[in-house]
Design a protein around this motif. Structure first.
Motif, short mmCIF file in Angstrom:
data_model
loop_
_atom_site.label_atom_id
_atom_site.label_comp_id
_atom_site.label_asym_id
_atom_site.label_seq_id
_atom_site.Cartn_x
_atom_site.Cartn_y
_atom_site.Cartn_z
N GLN A 116 17.78 16.07 -13.52
CA GLN A 116 16.67 14.78 -13.86
C GLN A 116 18.01 13.57 -14.01
O GLN A 116 18.91 14.09 -14.93
CB GLN A 116 16.14 15.46 -15.34
N THR A 117 17.87 12.16 -14.06
CA THR A 117 17.97 11.38 -14.63
C THR A 117 17.79 11.14 -15.78
O THR A 117 16.31 11.61 -15.89
CB THR A 117 17.81 10.03 -13.74
N LEU A 118 18.09 10.05 -16.16
CA LEU A 118 18.06 9.60 -17.66
C LEU A 118 16.65 8.63 -17.36
O LEU A 118 15.75 9.62 -18.17
CB LEU A 118 18.99 8.92 -18.08
N GLN A 119 16.22 8.34 -16.42
CA GLN A 119 15.62 8.16 -16.00
C GLN A 119 13.88 8.41 -16.55
O GLN A 119 12.80 8.00 -16.89
CB GLN A 119 14.99 6.84 -15.06
N ASP A 120 13.95 9.79 -15.76
CA ASP A 120 13.13 10.63 -15.15
C ASP A 120 12.66 11.00 -16.48
O ASP A 120 11.37 10.91 -16.50
CB ASP A 120 14.04 12.33 -13.99
N ASN A 175 12.98 9.51 -19.31
CA ASN A 175 12.99 8.70 -20.08
C ASN A 175 13.45 8.99 -22.05
O ASN A 175 12.91 9.28 -22.82
CB ASN A 175 11.21 8.34 -20.66
N ARG A 204 16.22 7.46 -24.00
CA ARG A 204 15.68 7.26 -24.90
C ARG A 204 14.56 6.88 -25.82
O ARG A 204 15.03 6.82 -26.99
CB ARG A 204 16.48 5.48 -24.85
N THR A 205 13.60 6.51 -25.07
CA THR A 205 12.75 6.98 -25.48
C THR A 205 11.84 8.51 -26.42
O THR A 205 11.59 8.29 -27.69
CB THR A 205 11.16 6.37 -24.97
N ASN A 265 20.95 7.71 -27.51
CA ASN A 265 21.86 6.89 -26.18
C ASN A 265 23.29 7.67 -26.07
O ASN A 265 23.15 8.66 -26.41
CB ASN A 265 22.22 5.95 -26.88
N LYS A 323 24.52 5.31 -15.77
CA LYS A 323 23.23 4.35 -15.97
C LYS A 323 21.81 4.78 -16.17
O LYS A 323 21.94 6.24 -15.79
CB LYS A 323 23.46 3.78 -14.54
N ALA A 324 20.94 4.27 -15.82
CA ALA A 324 19.42 5.10 -15.51
C ALA A 324 19.36 6.16 -14.34
O ALA A 324 18.70 6.91 -14.71
CB ALA A 324 18.66 4.22 -16.27
N ASP A 325 19.59 5.57 -13.13
CA ASP A 325 19.15 6.63 -12.28
C ASP A 325 20.85 8.02 -12.07
O ASP A 325 20.54 8.85 -11.37
CB ASP A 325 19.58 6.19 -11.60
#
Ligand code: ATP
Ligand code: ATP
Ligand code: CA
Length: 219
Positions: free
Chosen positions: A162-166, A168, A170-171, A176, A191-193
């Motif tokens: 999974q990416t950091l963005q997938d 989510n 931070r939230t 971080n 990075k997010a990806d």
């Protein structure tokens, strides 16, 4: 850059600092009032001297004031530790690191002008406790009372591929990710990806509460 250090007290703490400084090429004047300790460091320190550091004349005659950095590594004898720190300060040693035996001792050392006060036993105790609670916590640094940085092995499959963005990240976790360790490589400031892989460990920084919550996800 080569610096001159004075270490007062060659117990386990002062002794290991002495060895590490010498290994990194620094000059070390080591002082202890115990003959066996001095003999042990005779061939390790640049100079090892048998003396009572509570005697101001001793500190003067050894030229301690010309050192860049003095480390007060006297543990049990709190009075001696305080007195020596005070004398080093008065002699004008530019930087003093002192080892505290407990919180009160630490407060006094700070008040009398120690530039850095360390609590090795307390800190090591906390590190070990974290490591005992979760064997996936590989390393741990307390940034303040409320924030910490840990390196955490990813064992939960919900994170794999999974990416950091997938995620989510931070939230969802309130932390971080500042680095991802993958084998011998470290991806700094991912990075997010960036995808998390099985076997990775994450270096995360955040509030103690958030970090501990994330630890709980890696049983
Ligand atoms: P550690 O906790 O680092 O292992 P320790 O418990 O073995 O240390 P401490 O009593 O904390 O020993 O003292 C560290 C060293 O400081 C000892 O080797 C002791 O001889 C030395 N020391 C204590 N007082 C003085 C002094 N006034 N002058 C010089 N050395 C001192
Ligand atoms: P935010 O909404 O948190 O400000 P952003 O606008 O900076 O994020 P991106 O950098 O594209 O957006 O990241 C998208 C999402 O991916 C972030 O909301 C966050 O949850 C997660 N993320 C990205 N990078 C990291 C990181 N280094 N550590 C933790 N989470 C991250
Ligand atoms: Ca001790």
């Amino acid at each position: 850059m080569k610096q001159n250090f004075a270490i007062i007290g060659l117990g386990r703490f002062g002794g290991s600092i002495c060895r590490a400084l010498i290994e990194s090429g620094q000059e070390v004047l080591a002082i202890d009032s115990n003959e066996d300790r001095v003999n042990e460091y005779m061939n390790i320190a640049t100079h090892a001297v048998l003396a009572n550091a509570q005697d101001e004349n001793v500190l003067r005659s050894l030229g301690v004031k010309n050192m860049d950095h003095a480390i007060v590594a006297i543990g049990e004898d709190i009075q001696a530790s305080i007195l020596v720190t005070l004398m080093l300060k008065e002699l004008g040693v530019p930087y003093i690191t002192a080892k505290a035996q407990n919180e009160y001792h630490g407060k006094v050392l700070e008040k009398i002008g120690a530039d850095r006060v360390v609590h090795p036993e307390r800190d090591m105790g906390k590190r070990i406790a974290h490591n005992l609670v979760s064997k996936n916590v590989l390393d741990y640094i307390e940034i303040s009372d409320d924030y910490m940085l840990i390196e955490l092995k990813v064992t939960n499959p919900i994170f794999f591929n999974q990416t950091l963005q997938d995620l989510n990240f931070r939230t969802a976790y309130g932390v971080n990710v500042i680095g991802i360790r993958r084998g011998k490589e470290i991806i700094i400031s991912p990075k997010a990806d960036e995808q998390i892989k099985e076997g990775d460990s994450l270096m995360v920084v955040g509030s103690t509460v958030s970090v501990e919550r994330l630890e709980g996800k890696m049983p």
